[in-house]
Design a protein around this motif. Sequence first.
Motif, PDB file in Angstrom:
ATOM      1  N   ASP A 140      -9.459  -5.598  -3.383  1.00 58.87           N
ATOM      2  CA  ASP A 140      -8.673  -6.302  -2.376  1.00 58.87           C
ATOM      3  C   ASP A 140      -8.517  -7.745  -2.855  1.00 58.87           C
ATOM      4  O   ASP A 140      -9.478  -8.492  -2.936  1.00 58.87           O
ATOM      5  CB  ASP A 140      -9.432  -6.239  -1.044  1.00 58.87           C
ATOM      6  CG  ASP A 140      -8.812  -7.086   0.052  1.00 58.87           C
ATOM      7  OD1 ASP A 140      -7.789  -7.760  -0.203  1.00 58.87           O
ATOM      8  OD2 ASP A 140      -9.365  -7.089   1.164  1.00 58.87           O
ATOM      9  N   THR A 169     -11.756   1.532  -9.586  1.00 61.79           N
ATOM     10  CA  THR A 169     -12.186   0.587  -8.563  1.00 61.79           C
ATOM     11  C   THR A 169     -10.949  -0.122  -8.028  1.00 61.79           C
ATOM     12  O   THR A 169     -10.111  -0.587  -8.808  1.00 61.79           O
ATOM     13  CB  THR A 169     -13.163  -0.454  -9.137  1.00 61.79           C
ATOM     14  OG1 THR A 169     -14.326   0.222  -9.627  1.00 61.79           O
ATOM     15  CG2 THR A 169     -13.572  -1.465  -8.072  1.00 61.79           C
ATOM     16  N   THR A 170     -10.832  -0.195  -6.711  1.00 60.41           N
ATOM     17  CA  THR A 170      -9.724  -0.918  -6.089  1.00 60.41           C
ATOM     18  C   THR A 170     -10.234  -2.257  -5.570  1.00 60.41           C
ATOM     19  O   THR A 170     -11.237  -2.308  -4.857  1.00 60.41           O
ATOM     20  CB  THR A 170      -9.113  -0.098  -4.935  1.00 60.41           C
ATOM     21  OG1 THR A 170      -8.593   1.123  -5.465  1.00 60.41           O
ATOM     22  CG2 THR A 170      -7.993  -0.863  -4.249  1.00 60.41           C
ATOM     23  N   ASN A 201       0.811  -1.211   0.000  1.00 55.25           N
ATOM     24  CA  ASN A 201       0.000   0.000   0.000  1.00 55.25           C
ATOM     25  C   ASN A 201       0.850   1.269   0.000  1.00 55.25           C
ATOM     26  O   ASN A 201       1.761   1.425   0.823  1.00 55.25           O
ATOM     27  CB  ASN A 201      -0.922  -0.005   1.220  1.00 55.25           C
ATOM     28  CG  ASN A 201      -2.093   0.956   1.059  1.00 55.25           C
ATOM     29  OD1 ASN A 201      -2.233   1.627   0.035  1.00 55.25           O
ATOM     30  ND2 ASN A 201      -2.948   1.009   2.067  1.00 55.25           N
ATOM     31  N   VAL A 218      -3.420  -5.079  -3.952  1.00 53.00           N
ATOM     32  CA  VAL A 218      -4.671  -4.744  -4.641  1.00 53.00           C
ATOM     33  C   VAL A 218      -4.440  -4.657  -6.140  1.00 53.00           C
ATOM     34  O   VAL A 218      -3.317  -4.480  -6.624  1.00 53.00           O
ATOM     35  CB  VAL A 218      -5.262  -3.399  -4.153  1.00 53.00           C
ATOM     36  CG1 VAL A 218      -5.550  -3.438  -2.661  1.00 53.00           C
ATOM     37  CG2 VAL A 218      -4.347  -2.228  -4.515  1.00 53.00           C
ATOM     38  N   LEU A 237      -3.355   8.028  -7.386  1.00 52.36           N
ATOM     39  CA  LEU A 237      -4.256   7.083  -6.744  1.00 52.36           C
ATOM     40  C   LEU A 237      -3.891   7.065  -5.273  1.00 52.36           C
ATOM     41  O   LEU A 237      -2.787   6.664  -4.914  1.00 52.36           O
ATOM     42  CB  LEU A 237      -4.104   5.684  -7.345  1.00 52.36           C
ATOM     43  CG  LEU A 237      -4.535   5.510  -8.804  1.00 52.36           C
ATOM     44  CD1 LEU A 237      -4.094   4.157  -9.330  1.00 52.36           C
ATOM     45  CD2 LEU A 237      -6.050   5.664  -8.924  1.00 52.36           C
ATOM     46  N   HIS A 272      -5.134   3.135  -0.316  1.00 54.81           N
ATOM     47  CA  HIS A 272      -6.448   2.503  -0.142  1.00 54.81           C
ATOM     48  C   HIS A 272      -6.627   2.085   1.313  1.00 54.81           C
ATOM     49  O   HIS A 272      -5.739   2.280   2.159  1.00 54.81           O
ATOM     50  CB  HIS A 272      -6.578   1.304  -1.094  1.00 54.81           C
ATOM     51  CG  HIS A 272      -5.461   0.312  -1.001  1.00 54.81           C
ATOM     52  ND1 HIS A 272      -5.375  -0.630  -0.007  1.00 54.81           N
ATOM     53  CD2 HIS A 272      -4.349   0.127  -1.774  1.00 54.81           C
ATOM     54  CE1 HIS A 272      -4.295  -1.365  -0.167  1.00 54.81           C
ATOM     55  NE2 HIS A 272      -3.637  -0.926  -1.235  1.00 54.81           N
ATOM     56  N   THR A 318     -12.785   4.251  -5.865  1.00 58.14           N
ATOM     57  CA  THR A 318     -11.535   4.983  -5.635  1.00 58.14           C
ATOM     58  C   THR A 318     -11.571   6.303  -6.391  1.00 58.14           C
ATOM     59  O   THR A 318     -11.877   6.333  -7.592  1.00 58.14           O
ATOM     60  CB  THR A 318     -10.331   4.148  -6.108  1.00 58.14           C
ATOM     61  OG1 THR A 318     -10.304   2.923  -5.376  1.00 58.14           O
ATOM     62  CG2 THR A 318      -9.034   4.896  -5.877  1.00 58.14           C
ATOM     63  N   VAL A 350      -6.038  -2.262  -9.175  1.00 58.42           N
ATOM     64  CA  VAL A 350      -6.830  -1.051  -9.424  1.00 58.42           C
ATOM     65  C   VAL A 350      -7.253  -1.076 -10.891  1.00 58.42           C
ATOM     66  O   VAL A 350      -6.406  -1.158 -11.788  1.00 58.42           O
ATOM     67  CB  VAL A 350      -6.038   0.221  -9.119  1.00 58.42           C
ATOM     68  CG1 VAL A 350      -6.924   1.450  -9.346  1.00 58.42           C
ATOM     69  CG2 VAL A 350      -5.527   0.209  -7.675  1.00 58.42           C
TER      70      VAL A 350
END
Length: 424
Positions: A388, A385-386, A370, A417, A408, A411, A397, A419
Motif C-alpha cells: 500500500d 507482496t502487495t 484496484n 499499490v 493477481l 487487493h 498476496t 506488487v
Amino acid sequence: MKVNIAANRRTFEEQGESFFYLADTVWSAFTNATLAEWEEYLDYRKMQGFNVLQINVLRQWDASESDLDLEPFKLLEDGSTDYGTFNDAYFDRAEEMLRMAVERGFTPALVLLWCNYVPDTWATKFQKNSKMPLDAVEPYVTYAVSRFSKFDPIYLVSGDTDFPSNEAIAYYQTALETVNRLNPSSLTTLHIQGRLQDIPEKFMNHEGLDFYMYQSGHNSEFQYMSHEIAEHFYNQPQVRPVINGEPCYEQISYSRNVYGRYSAWDARKAAWQSLLAGGGAGVTYGAHGIWSWHKKGKKFGIVEGEGFDSPYDWRAALRFEGAWDYSFMKYLFLQYKLVGVKPLDIVLNATKEIRAAGNEDTLVLYVPVNTKVRLNFPVAEYQFTTIDLVHRRFAQTDAFRENDYGVLPMHEFEHDVLVIGTKK
C-alpha cells in the motif's frame, strides 16, 4: 562523490555502487534562497534520502519574486544584460551553496541554458528580449565550468527547450561541446520541453551526451506521457539511462490555466509509471513552491507561459507528503535491487496505466486503481507482496493461474499499490 554511468549503460553508479537518481527540483535556489533557508532545506531533503538537486545556474524566468538582489551578469542602465561581464559575487555565493549541498552528500545537476536565454524556442513568444548572444555562450559555459566543476556536478545543458531552428541547436551544441572539452568526466544531458520525444540527431548520436532526460510535464491531458516517453527513450538504439526529470509537481496547477492541482497521488503515479516503463535509473520530484522558491505574499512568475496558479510558501511545500513517496521509491528500488529494471509487456488488462518491469529474480507492478490484474507470466514461480503506497503496509498476496494466464487478485487496500514478486 562523483556519479558515473554504469557498465550496463542503463544506470548510474557512485564509487562502484548502484546509484538511484533521486532529484529534487529547486531551479531558483541561486537567486531566491538565503543561506539560512538553504541550510534548512538541505537538511530536510537529506533526511528524506534525496541525492541530486536540479538547479538553474541563471535566473529562472518564472521564479517567484525575491528579496535578494542577485544577478549573474552585469545589468546595463536600460535594464538589458551585459552577458560578457560576470557578477563574481553571484557565482561566489552559488559556490558556497553548492559546497553546503555537496558536504551533505548531494550531487548538483546544473542547468546551463534555460530556453528563455536562447532565440527561437517556445519561450521567445513570451520573453522576446534578453537573449544571450551565441558568441557569449562559450565564454559563459567556460566560466561556469571553471567555477562549479570542483563539485562534480551533472550538467543539464538545456532547460525546458524545444529545438525549433539551427540557431537554437547551435547554442546547445556549443554549450555541450564546451563542457565536454573542459571537463570530459562530467555527466551531461538535455532537459527538454514537456512531452517532447524527439531530439536532434546530432545530440542523439553525440558521444558527449550521457543520459536521456525528458519531462512528462504538467498538462492534465497528457499525463500518459510519463510512461510513453520513458518507453520511447528506453528503446532507442543509443542505449543510455533514462530519467523523467520533470513529472507533474505536487500541488502545481494544471498548465494552460486549467482549474485543478496535482496531488501526491498524481505525482506518485507519474513517477512509478516512468520508473517501470523504461526510466528505471531514477526520477525527479517537484513541489510547487520549492522550484520557484516562493514566499507567502510575494509575486509569482509571469502571467503567460504555462499559466500556473500561485505556489505554496516554500516551507509548506518542503513538507508535502509526496516527497516521502519518492523517498520510499528509492528505498524499494535499493532494497529489491530494482535500479535499471527492464520494462515488461506482460499485462493483459486493457490499459497502459498498469506497468510491469523485472529482472532475473524480481517482478514489479504498479497498479494505480484496484482491479484483478491478468498477466502473461509464470506467477506460480514467484512469491508476491502487495505494498500500500499511501500507508506503506505490506500484504502477502496469493497469485494463481486462470484460463492460461496468471492472476493477481484484487487487493484489500483503497489506494494505488506496488506488487513485488520474488522468485521462489
